[in-house]
Design a protein around this motif. Structure first.
Motif, PDB file in Angstrom:
ATOM      1  N   LEU A  50       0.823  -1.209   0.000  1.00 31.23           N
ATOM      2  CA  LEU A  50       0.000   0.000   0.000  1.00 31.23           C
ATOM      3  C   LEU A  50       0.860   1.263   0.000  1.00 31.23           C
ATOM      4  CD1 LEU A  50      -2.860  -1.035   2.463  1.00 31.23           C
ATOM      5  CD2 LEU A  50      -2.951  -0.871  -0.031  1.00 31.23           C
ATOM      6  N   ASN A  51       1.944   1.241   0.757  1.00 34.19           N
ATOM      7  CA  ASN A  51       2.855   2.392   0.802  1.00 34.19           C
ATOM      8  C   ASN A  51       3.511   2.619  -0.554  1.00 34.19           C
ATOM      9  OD1 ASN A  51       4.512   4.459   1.518  1.00 34.19           O
ATOM     10  ND2 ASN A  51       5.700   3.321   3.018  1.00 34.19           N
ATOM     11  N   SER A  52       3.893   1.550  -1.238  1.00 30.08           N
ATOM     12  CA  SER A  52       4.535   1.707  -2.546  1.00 30.08           C
ATOM     13  C   SER A  52       3.545   2.261  -3.566  1.00 30.08           C
ATOM     14  CB  SER A  52       5.118   0.384  -3.039  1.00 30.08           C
ATOM     15  OG  SER A  52       4.100  -0.511  -3.421  1.00 30.08           O
ATOM     16  N   LEU A  53       2.277   1.861  -3.466  1.00 32.68           N
ATOM     17  CA  LEU A  53       1.262   2.401  -4.369  1.00 32.68           C
ATOM     18  C   LEU A  53       1.042   3.885  -4.110  1.00 32.68           C
ATOM     19  CD1 LEU A  53      -1.371  -0.481  -4.341  1.00 32.68           C
ATOM     20  CD2 LEU A  53       0.271   0.075  -6.152  1.00 32.68           C
ATOM     21  N   LYS A  54       1.031   4.274  -2.841  1.00 34.25           N
ATOM     22  CA  LYS A  54       0.842   5.678  -2.475  1.00 34.25           C
ATOM     23  C   LYS A  54       2.003   6.520  -2.989  1.00 34.25           C
ATOM     24  CE  LYS A  54       0.427   8.654   1.557  1.00 34.25           C
ATOM     25  NZ  LYS A  54       0.514   8.711   3.011  1.00 34.25           N
ATOM     26  N   VAL A  55       3.225   6.033  -2.821  1.00 35.73           N
ATOM     27  CA  VAL A  55       4.407   6.748  -3.298  1.00 35.73           C
ATOM     28  C   VAL A  55       4.371   6.859  -4.815  1.00 35.73           C
ATOM     29  CG1 VAL A  55       6.928   6.585  -3.512  1.00 35.73           C
ATOM     30  CG2 VAL A  55       5.843   6.179  -1.310  1.00 35.73           C
ATOM     31  N   GLY A  56       3.929   5.807  -5.502  1.00 33.77           N
ATOM     32  CA  GLY A  56       3.827   5.843  -6.956  1.00 33.77           C
ATOM     33  C   GLY A  56       2.852   6.903  -7.427  1.00 33.77           C
ATOM     34  N   ASN A  57       1.709   7.015  -6.747  1.00 31.48           N
ATOM     35  CA  ASN A  57       0.725   8.036  -7.107  1.00 31.48           C
ATOM     36  C   ASN A  57       1.269   9.435  -6.855  1.00 31.48           C
ATOM     37  OD1 ASN A  57      -1.161   6.197  -7.970  1.00 31.48           O
ATOM     38  ND2 ASN A  57      -2.245   6.116  -6.017  1.00 31.48           N
ATOM     39  N   GLU A  58       1.983   9.617  -5.745  1.00 34.23           N
ATOM     40  CA  GLU A  58       2.568  10.926  -5.448  1.00 34.23           C
ATOM     41  C   GLU A  58       3.611  11.299  -6.496  1.00 34.23           C
ATOM     42  OE1 GLU A  58       4.019  10.529  -1.466  1.00 34.23           O
ATOM     43  OE2 GLU A  58       2.016  10.683  -0.589  1.00 34.23           O
ATOM     44  N   GLN A  59       4.399  10.319  -6.954  1.00 32.77           N
ATOM     45  CA  GLN A  59       5.399  10.590  -7.982  1.00 32.77           C
ATOM     46  C   GLN A  59       4.728  10.950  -9.303  1.00 32.77           C
ATOM     47  OE1 GLN A  59       7.760   7.028  -7.887  1.00 32.77           O
ATOM     48  NE2 GLN A  59       9.155   7.840  -6.342  1.00 32.77           N
ATOM     49  N   ASN A  60       3.617  10.265  -9.649  1.00 31.20           N
ATOM     50  CA  ASN A  60       2.881  10.602 -10.868  1.00 31.20           C
ATOM     51  C   ASN A  60       2.330  12.010 -10.792  1.00 31.20           C
ATOM     52  OD1 ASN A  60       3.368   8.122 -12.017  1.00 31.20           O
ATOM     53  ND2 ASN A  60       1.388   7.259 -11.441  1.00 31.20           N
ATOM     54  N   ASP A  61       1.763  12.383  -9.625  1.00 29.22           N
ATOM     55  CA  ASP A  61       1.239  13.734  -9.455  1.00 29.22           C
ATOM     56  C   ASP A  61       2.350  14.764  -9.585  1.00 29.22           C
ATOM     57  OD1 ASP A  61      -1.256  12.671  -9.055  1.00 29.22           O
ATOM     58  OD2 ASP A  61      -1.243  12.922  -6.876  1.00 29.22           O
ATOM     59  N   LYS A  62       3.515  14.466  -9.021  1.00 26.68           N
ATOM     60  CA  LYS A  62       4.643  15.401  -9.110  1.00 26.68           C
ATOM     61  C   LYS A  62       5.114  15.523 -10.556  1.00 26.68           C
ATOM     62  CE  LYS A  62       9.219  16.396  -7.206  1.00 26.68           C
ATOM     63  NZ  LYS A  62       9.304  17.522  -8.032  1.00 26.68           N
ATOM     64  N   THR A  63       5.150  14.418 -11.285  1.00 32.05           N
ATOM     65  CA  THR A  63       5.555  14.452 -12.689  1.00 32.05           C
ATOM     66  C   THR A  63       4.584  15.302 -13.510  1.00 32.05           C
ATOM     67  OG1 THR A  63       6.496  12.236 -12.481  1.00 32.05           O
ATOM     68  CG2 THR A  63       6.063  13.011 -14.703  1.00 32.05           C
ATOM     69  N   ILE A  64       3.304  15.146 -13.267  1.00 29.12           N
ATOM     70  CA  ILE A  64       2.303  15.939 -13.982  1.00 29.12           C
ATOM     71  C   ILE A  64       2.453  17.412 -13.629  1.00 29.12           C
ATOM     72  CG2 ILE A  64      -0.185  16.402 -14.169  1.00 29.12           C
ATOM     73  CD1 ILE A  64      -0.582  13.341 -13.870  1.00 29.12           C
ATOM     74  N   ASP A  65       2.625  17.714 -12.346  1.00 25.74           N
ATOM     75  CA  ASP A  65       2.811  19.109 -11.925  1.00 25.74           C
ATOM     76  C   ASP A  65       4.069  19.712 -12.543  1.00 25.74           C
ATOM     77  OD1 ASP A  65       0.501  19.012 -10.429  1.00 25.74           O
ATOM     78  OD2 ASP A  65       1.517  18.681  -8.515  1.00 25.74           O
ATOM     79  N   ASP A  66       5.133  18.936 -12.623  1.00 33.81           N
ATOM     80  CA  ASP A  66       6.373  19.417 -13.245  1.00 33.81           C
ATOM     81  C   ASP A  66       6.167  19.711 -14.727  1.00 33.81           C
ATOM     82  OD1 ASP A  66       7.666  19.188 -10.828  1.00 33.81           O
ATOM     83  OD2 ASP A  66       8.695  17.314 -11.318  1.00 33.81           O
ATOM     84  N   GLU A  67       5.414  18.847 -15.416  1.00 36.40           N
ATOM     85  CA  GLU A  67       5.136  19.043 -16.839  1.00 36.40           C
ATOM     86  C   GLU A  67       4.289  20.293 -17.055  1.00 36.40           C
ATOM     87  OE1 GLU A  67       5.130  18.367 -20.977  1.00 36.40           O
ATOM     88  OE2 GLU A  67       6.433  17.675 -19.365  1.00 36.40           O
ATOM     89  N   ILE A  68       3.308  20.520 -16.190  1.00 34.26           N
ATOM     90  CA  ILE A  68       2.481  21.726 -16.289  1.00 34.26           C
ATOM     91  C   ILE A  68       3.339  22.972 -16.076  1.00 34.26           C
ATOM     92  CG2 ILE A  68       0.631  23.031 -15.149  1.00 34.26           C
ATOM     93  CD1 ILE A  68      -0.770  20.303 -14.690  1.00 34.26           C
ATOM     94  N   ASP A  69       4.208  22.933 -15.066  1.00 31.75           N
ATOM     95  CA  ASP A  69       5.099  24.073 -14.817  1.00 31.75           C
ATOM     96  C   ASP A  69       6.012  24.326 -16.011  1.00 31.75           C
ATOM     97  OD1 ASP A  69       4.015  24.547 -12.325  1.00 31.75           O
ATOM     98  OD2 ASP A  69       5.576  23.438 -11.248  1.00 31.75           O
ATOM     99  N   ARG A  70       6.524  23.252 -16.619  1.00 32.21           N
ATOM    100  CA  ARG A  70       7.390  23.406 -17.782  1.00 32.21           C
ATOM    101  C   ARG A  70       6.634  24.053 -18.938  1.00 32.21           C
ATOM    102  NH1 ARG A  70       8.494  21.392 -22.491  1.00 32.21           N
ATOM    103  NH2 ARG A  70       6.930  19.761 -22.425  1.00 32.21           N
ATOM    104  N   LEU A  71       5.398  23.594 -19.183  1.00 33.38           N
ATOM    105  CA  LEU A  71       4.600  24.179 -20.255  1.00 33.38           C
ATOM    106  C   LEU A  71       4.285  25.651 -19.974  1.00 33.38           C
ATOM    107  CD1 LEU A  71       2.117  21.290 -21.110  1.00 33.38           C
ATOM    108  CD2 LEU A  71       3.900  22.233 -22.592  1.00 33.38           C
ATOM    109  N   LYS A  72       4.003  25.985 -18.721  1.00 34.38           N
ATOM    110  CA  LYS A  72       3.702  27.376 -18.378  1.00 34.38           C
ATOM    111  C   LYS A  72       4.922  28.280 -18.570  1.00 34.38           C
ATOM    112  CE  LYS A  72      -0.154  26.973 -15.155  1.00 34.38           C
ATOM    113  NZ  LYS A  72      -0.600  27.206 -13.775  1.00 34.38           N
ATOM    114  N   LYS A  73       6.098  27.762 -18.288  1.00 31.56           N
ATOM    115  CA  LYS A  73       7.319  28.577 -18.414  1.00 31.56           C
ATOM    116  C   LYS A  73       7.821  28.655 -19.848  1.00 31.56           C
ATOM    117  CE  LYS A  73       8.908  27.672 -13.745  1.00 31.56           C
ATOM    118  NZ  LYS A  73       9.805  26.873 -12.905  1.00 31.56           N
ATOM    119  N   ASN A  74       7.765  27.540 -20.582  1.00 34.83           N
ATOM    120  CA  ASN A  74       8.430  27.475 -21.884  1.00 34.83           C
ATOM    121  C   ASN A  74       7.490  27.345 -23.080  1.00 34.83           C
ATOM    122  OD1 ASN A  74      10.882  27.420 -20.444  1.00 34.83           O
ATOM    123  ND2 ASN A  74      10.742  25.211 -20.226  1.00 34.83           N
ATOM    124  N   GLY A  75       6.224  27.089 -22.846  1.00 35.84           N
ATOM    125  CA  GLY A  75       5.306  26.846 -23.960  1.00 35.84           C
ATOM    126  C   GLY A  75       4.748  28.118 -24.555  1.00 35.84           C
TER     127      GLY A  75
END
Length: 185
Positions: A50-75
């Motif tokens: 369960l902990n590994s699944l939670k960490v995986g979801n948090e990493q996916n959310d962080k990856t999506i947030d990073d991609e949004i930030d990148r698009l906002k800065k450079n797109g």
């Protein structure tokens, strides 16, 4: 890695549990203690998974947030007049069980199968925005919005405009900024 260790612990715990649930010999002292330890090992394995699944979801959310930030800065930043966006809706009613207990569902099915069911209205809306870029039409689709059309029109009218951030290298990668629709608590 945590998930793999968790599965191994669960399997080992089950093997020990099954062994000591049938064990009746005298060569291993305190078999009941091993029985309890196997239950604890199974529980720890489940917690690791369960902990590994939670960490995986948090990493996916962080990856999506990073991609949004990148698009906002450079797109490419495209201004969207929300009054000219096309609104496409898909509204329907579905039956959902009001009590998730299988025991309650079983008893209700014996007497009145509609007793444990409630009708829920589901609203799905997307915005379509079309713009002209160097003589070529580009069409952008928002993510699905869980609001009815009237409420959405009111919120769009209040906001008036938003932005789409488009990747310069791949025009199919974009972020349709609808953060103003997120309800603040």
């Amino acid at each position: 890695m945590k998930a793999i260790i968790g599965f191994i612990l669960i399997i080992a715990g089950i093997v020990v549990f099954l062994f000591f649930s049938k064990y009746s010999g005298d060569s291993i002292p305190y078999p009941f203690l091993w029985y309890l330890i196997s239950i604890a090992v199974i529980g720890f394995g489940i917690l690791l998974i369960l902990n590994s699944l939670k960490v995986g979801n948090e990493q996916n959310d962080k990856t999506i947030d990073d991609e949004i930030d990148r698009l906002k800065k450079n797109g490419d930043k495209i201004t969207v007049d929300l009054n000219i966006c096309e609104i496409v809706t898909n509204n329907y009613v579905e039956e959902r069980e009001s009590n998730s207990s299988y025991r309650v569902q079983a008893w209700d099915a014996l007497y009145d199968s509609s007793r444990n069911v409630e009708l829920v209205s589901v609203n799905q809306t997307v915005l379509l925005f079309e713009t002209d870029r160097h003589g070529n039409k580009e069409r952008f689709r928002s993510p699905t919005i869980s609001k009815d059309e009237i409420t959405l029109k009111f919120l769009l009218d209040r906001q008036q405009e938003t932005f789409i951030y488009v990747d310069r290298d791949n025009r199919e990668r974009y972020y349709f900024d609808l953060e103003f629709l997120i309800e603040k608590e």
